[in-house]
Motif scaffolding. Structure first.
Motif, PDB file in Angstrom:
ATOM      1  N   ASN A  80       0.928  -1.398   0.162  1.00 43.56           N
ATOM      2  CA  ASN A  80      -0.110   0.071   0.032  1.00 43.56           C
ATOM      3  C   ASN A  80       0.798   1.186  -0.004  1.00 43.56           C
ATOM      4  OD1 ASN A  80      -2.777  -1.111   0.573  1.00 43.56           O
ATOM      5  ND2 ASN A  80      -1.489  -2.205   2.114  1.00 43.56           N
ATOM      6  N   PRO A  81       1.501   1.472  -1.279  1.00 45.50           N
ATOM      7  CA  PRO A  81       2.400   2.590  -1.167  1.00 45.50           C
ATOM      8  C   PRO A  81       1.926   4.083  -0.961  1.00 45.50           C
ATOM      9  CG  PRO A  81       2.491   1.374  -3.262  1.00 45.50           C
ATOM     10  CD  PRO A  81       1.294   0.818  -2.554  1.00 45.50           C
ATOM     11  N   GLY A  82       2.930   4.767  -0.189  1.00 46.50           N
ATOM     12  CA  GLY A  82       2.394   6.100   0.490  1.00 46.50           C
ATOM     13  C   GLY A  82       3.235   6.329   1.674  1.00 46.50           C
ATOM     14  N   GLU A  83       2.535   6.556   2.779  1.00 51.48           N
ATOM     15  CA  GLU A  83       3.368   6.924   4.033  1.00 51.48           C
ATOM     16  C   GLU A  83       2.560   5.925   5.356  1.00 51.48           C
ATOM     17  OE1 GLU A  83       2.517  10.827   5.363  1.00 51.48           O
ATOM     18  OE2 GLU A  83       3.563  11.835   3.823  1.00 51.48           O
ATOM     19  N   GLN A  84       3.787   5.848   6.107  1.00 49.55           N
ATOM     20  CA  GLN A  84       3.627   4.574   7.193  1.00 49.55           C
ATOM     21  C   GLN A  84       4.125   5.254   8.393  1.00 49.55           C
ATOM     22  OE1 GLN A  84       5.851   1.112   7.672  1.00 49.55           O
ATOM     23  NE2 GLN A  84       3.995   0.083   7.275  1.00 49.55           N
ATOM     24  N   THR A 105       8.235   6.492   3.927  1.00 45.28           N
ATOM     25  CA  THR A 105       7.409   6.830   2.517  1.00 45.28           C
ATOM     26  C   THR A 105       7.836   6.282   1.628  1.00 45.28           C
ATOM     27  OG1 THR A 105       6.490   8.671   1.427  1.00 45.28           O
ATOM     28  CG2 THR A 105       8.591   8.895   2.329  1.00 45.28           C
ATOM     29  N   THR A 106       7.249   5.636   0.413  1.00 46.25           N
ATOM     30  CA  THR A 106       7.670   5.080  -0.878  1.00 46.25           C
ATOM     31  C   THR A 106       8.244   5.978  -1.699  1.00 46.25           C
ATOM     32  OG1 THR A 106       5.360   4.941  -1.518  1.00 46.25           O
ATOM     33  CG2 THR A 106       6.305   2.895  -0.368  1.00 46.25           C
ATOM     34  N   ARG A 108       9.020   6.070  -6.238  1.00 48.89           N
ATOM     35  CA  ARG A 108       9.101   5.759  -7.569  1.00 48.89           C
ATOM     36  C   ARG A 108      10.327   5.842  -8.495  1.00 48.89           C
ATOM     37  NH1 ARG A 108       4.117   2.942  -7.954  1.00 48.89           N
ATOM     38  NH2 ARG A 108       2.740   3.575  -6.487  1.00 48.89           N
TER      39      ARG A 108
END
Length: 217
Positions: A80-84, A105-106, A108
């Motif tokens: 679930n790419p994004g922030e964690q 954060t991911t 690309r």
């Protein structure tokens, strides 16, 4: 648009020079979960040299249980790419244990393909310890108030019980006193005695029970 992985590979020295200026531990991983960059603050945090970190996965560097937590959270983020953001305990060594908050954060590549993640580590050990101490103080305060209330109530009941006992003595001295009324006074005396006894046992309530009332689930 910058291809971060390519930039790291071709400008490792310059990147290190920039991120080493930051006092917060920073790390970068590829989608295989391997470290491809980190700063000096992360070296200090992990107690490992950059050369020991780069190209390694969490399973190469941390104990099995801890590594599994890190890996699972990384995979969760890649799914679930994004922030964690999450908190966990980290054992750096036998004597160095920390409460850590990770912000990740991911990113690309130029083709829009998921390429890795950037992570920042915040040491929240002091915050967690403060919260624990405040919790202990709250429990203690609750316990003190509870015991003071019980003690005060017990004192009032003891006075009431003494008065009932005196009345019962007077009743017993008077054979003409209404027997039904005398029976009620006797019953009241017995109930007051039982209440005083119960309050005495309630005063011994365990701190854990008070904690449940302070922090109900």
């Amino acid at each position: 648009m910058l291809d971060l992985v390519e930039f790291i590979e071709t400008n490792q020295h310059h990147l290190n020079g920039v991120i080493d200026l930051l006092p917060i531990p920073i790390f970068i991983k590829d989608t295989d979960g391997k470290y491809i960059a980190c700063n000096f603050a992360f070296e200090e945090f992990s107690q490992l040299k950059r050369e020991q970190l780069i190209g390694k996965s969490v399973f190469d560097l941390w104990n099995k249980d801890q590594a599994q937590v890190f890996h699972n959270k990384d995979m969760e983020l890649f799914s679930n790419p994004g922030e964690q953001i999450y908190e966990t305990e980290v054992d750096i060594s036998e004597f160095d244990k920390y409460n850590i908050q990770f912000h990740k954060t991911t990113f690309r590549d130029l083709d829009g393909k998921l390429a890795g993640l950037v992570g920042v580590v915040f040491d929240i050990t002091a915050k967690v310890e403060l919260e624990k101490n405040l919790e202990i103080l709250a429990i203690k305060e609750k316990e003190n108030v509870y015991k003071a209330t019980v003690s005060s109530t017990q004192h009032i009941l003891n006075n009431f019980l003494n008065q009932l006992t005196l009345v019962n003595r007077e009743i017993n001295k008077n054979p003409t006193f209404d027997k039904e009324v005398a029976k009620k006074f006797k019953s009241m005396t017995e109930q007051a005695t039982n209440l005083v006894a119960k309050l005495a046992s309630v005063q011994k309530i365990e701190a854990e029970e008070i904690k449940k009332s302070v922090y109900p689930k």
